[in-house]
Design a protein around this motif. Structure first.
Motif, PDB file in Angstrom:
ATOM      1  N   ASN A 114     -11.059  -2.187   4.763  1.00 12.38           N
ATOM      2  CA  ASN A 114     -11.648  -1.228   3.695  1.00 12.38           C
ATOM      3  C   ASN A 114     -12.928  -1.019   3.794  1.00 12.38           C
ATOM      4  N   ASN A 136       0.748  -1.277   0.055  1.00 18.37           N
ATOM      5  CA  ASN A 136       0.017   0.141   0.071  1.00 18.37           C
ATOM      6  C   ASN A 136       0.913   1.315   0.195  1.00 18.37           C
ATOM      7  N   CYS A 173      -5.328  -7.373  -4.459  1.00 20.25           N
ATOM      8  CA  CYS A 173      -5.688  -6.131  -4.934  1.00 20.25           C
ATOM      9  C   CYS A 173      -6.404  -6.094  -6.254  1.00 20.25           C
ATOM     10  N   GLY A 174      -7.610  -6.107  -6.643  1.00 17.81           N
ATOM     11  CA  GLY A 174      -8.227  -6.362  -7.793  1.00 17.81           C
ATOM     12  C   GLY A 174      -7.699  -5.656  -9.082  1.00 17.81           C
ATOM     13  N   GLY A 225     -10.780  -2.504  -7.025  1.00 12.16           N
ATOM     14  CA  GLY A 225     -11.411  -3.691  -7.362  1.00 12.16           C
ATOM     15  C   GLY A 225     -12.180  -4.628  -6.565  1.00 12.16           C
ATOM     16  N   THR A 226     -11.388  -5.239  -5.494  1.00 14.90           N
ATOM     17  CA  THR A 226     -12.122  -5.906  -4.433  1.00 14.90           C
ATOM     18  C   THR A 226     -13.270  -5.287  -3.949  1.00 14.90           C
TER      19      THR A 226
HETATM   20  N1  LIG Z   1      -7.200  -1.156  -4.619  1.00 11.76           N
HETATM   21  C1  LIG Z   1      -7.444  -2.667  -4.376  1.00 11.76           C
HETATM   22  C2  LIG Z   1      -7.426  -3.199  -2.708  1.00 11.76           C
HETATM   23  C3  LIG Z   1      -5.944  -2.903  -2.222  1.00 11.76           C
HETATM   24  C4  LIG Z   1      -6.189  -3.267  -0.692  1.00 11.76           C
HETATM   25  C5  LIG Z   1      -5.599  -2.514   0.374  1.00 11.76           C
HETATM   26  N2  LIG Z   1      -5.846  -1.285   0.473  1.00 11.76           N
HETATM   27  C6  LIG Z   1      -5.797  -3.278   1.749  1.00 11.76           C
HETATM   28  O1  LIG Z   1      -6.634  -4.300   2.046  1.00 11.76           O
HETATM   29  O2  LIG Z   1      -4.732  -2.928   2.441  1.00 11.76           O
HETATM   30  C7  LIG Z   1      -8.285  -3.465  -5.292  1.00 11.76           C
HETATM   31  O3  LIG Z   1      -8.421  -3.054  -6.364  1.00 11.76           O
HETATM   32  O4  LIG Z   1      -8.775  -4.171  -4.588  1.00 11.76           O
END
Ligand SMILES: N[C@H](CCC[C@H](N)C(=O)O)C(=O)O
Length: 269
Positions: free
Chosen positions: A184, A58, A67-68, A212-213
């Motif tokens: 998150n 991060n 991370c999606g 994404g997730t």
């Molecule tokens: N941006 C990401 C998630 C990153 C996860 C991160 N922020 C955490 O859980 O520490 C996505 O596209 O899924």
């Protein structure tokens, strides 16, 4: 060290080649991701070819399993480097296990990735003893919400207007001691046109233009609450993502990514 930058719906990542990259520590990662004193990014990905795998850090130098959008950017990078071709699926190692990925088109670059199977076991999220069933964090009693694992921890809250939530309000939920690894936080609303509007406050980053997730978690929660069925379109501040679910409950995330450029940086060890 060469860093290449990509973004998927505005969720931006620096990608370093794991076979050439010297060991970089969390402080160096945070410095590179700093938007004023570094190159600026939501995260940094160490990409490896053999076997195909990614490691996500991060913006603040903490590590995340999955991370999606980062995985979609990894697929774009692997394609540009000639590590993968567009004609068949591949399996990519992540901190949360293997994920299948498919390239849908190369210009513009669009791919579909497995974001994860939702895990509703409350013990993934909290050490508090709880009743079985969908986890609703007790301190959020006034809101329609649920918390579960989808590659990383997510808390989805349905709200009249995701845009009016302050970073302070989001951070209070994301860092609440109820969650053993933080969470998150996805603020969601069903739009008149049937799309889900999602604004995500990410662990280790803050507000991002897309997650994404988080898009997948929001779509799964919306289906559970009967708000909108899957497959669905998720409108993030930075663009549109598509979410569907395979028969084995794996969430399939589709969206575009863009290559921005590369930078050379000297990392002093
Ligand atoms: N941006 C990401 C998630 C990153 C996860 C991160 N922020 C955490 O859980 O520490 C996505 O596209 O899924």
């Amino acid at each position: 060290m060469i860093l290449e930058k990509y973004q998927g719906c505005g969720n931006d990542f620096l990608i370093a080649d794991g076979s050439r990259t010297p060991v970089i520590d969390p402080q160096q990662i945070a410095a590179l991701c700093d938007r004023h004193r570094g190159f600026g990014a939501d995260g940094l990905i160490i990409a490896r070819r053999d076997p195909l795998s990614m490691e996500l850090w991060n913006q603040d130098g903490t590590r995340a399993g999955m991370c999606g959008n980062g995985l979609r950017c990894f697929v774009h990078h692997a394609y540009r480097k000639g590590w993968i071709q567009a004609d068949r699926p591949y399996r990519i190692g992540t901190g949360d296990g293997l994920r299948s990925v498919w390239i849908c088109s190369t210009e513009p670059f669009i791919c579909q990735v497995e974001a994860g199977i939702p895990d509703f076991d409350a013990k993934r999220m909290t050490n508090q003893p709880l009743l079985p069933g969908l986890l609703h964090a007790p301190f959020l009693s006034q809101q329609q919400s649920c918390s579960f694992w989808l590659g990383v921890p997510h808390t989805v809250l349905f709200t009249a207007d995701p845009e009016v939530i302050s970073a302070e309000q989001a951070r209070t939920i994301g860092r609440h001691p109820f969650f053993k690894e933080g969470t998150n936080v996805d603020f969601v609303r069903l739009k008149e046109n049937g799309e889900l509007q999602v604004r995500t406050w990410e662990r280790g980053v803050g507000w991002t233009l897309a997650c994404g997730t988080g898009a997948c978690a929001s779509a799964v929660a919306a289906a559970i609450f009967g708000i909108c069925p899957l497959p669905c379109k998720v409108r993030c501040p930075g663009g549109l993502l598509q979410v569907k679910q395979a028969p084995d409950k794996q969430c399939l995330l589709t969206g575009p990514s863009v290559y921005i450029g590369k930078a050379e940086v000297k990392v002093c060890g």
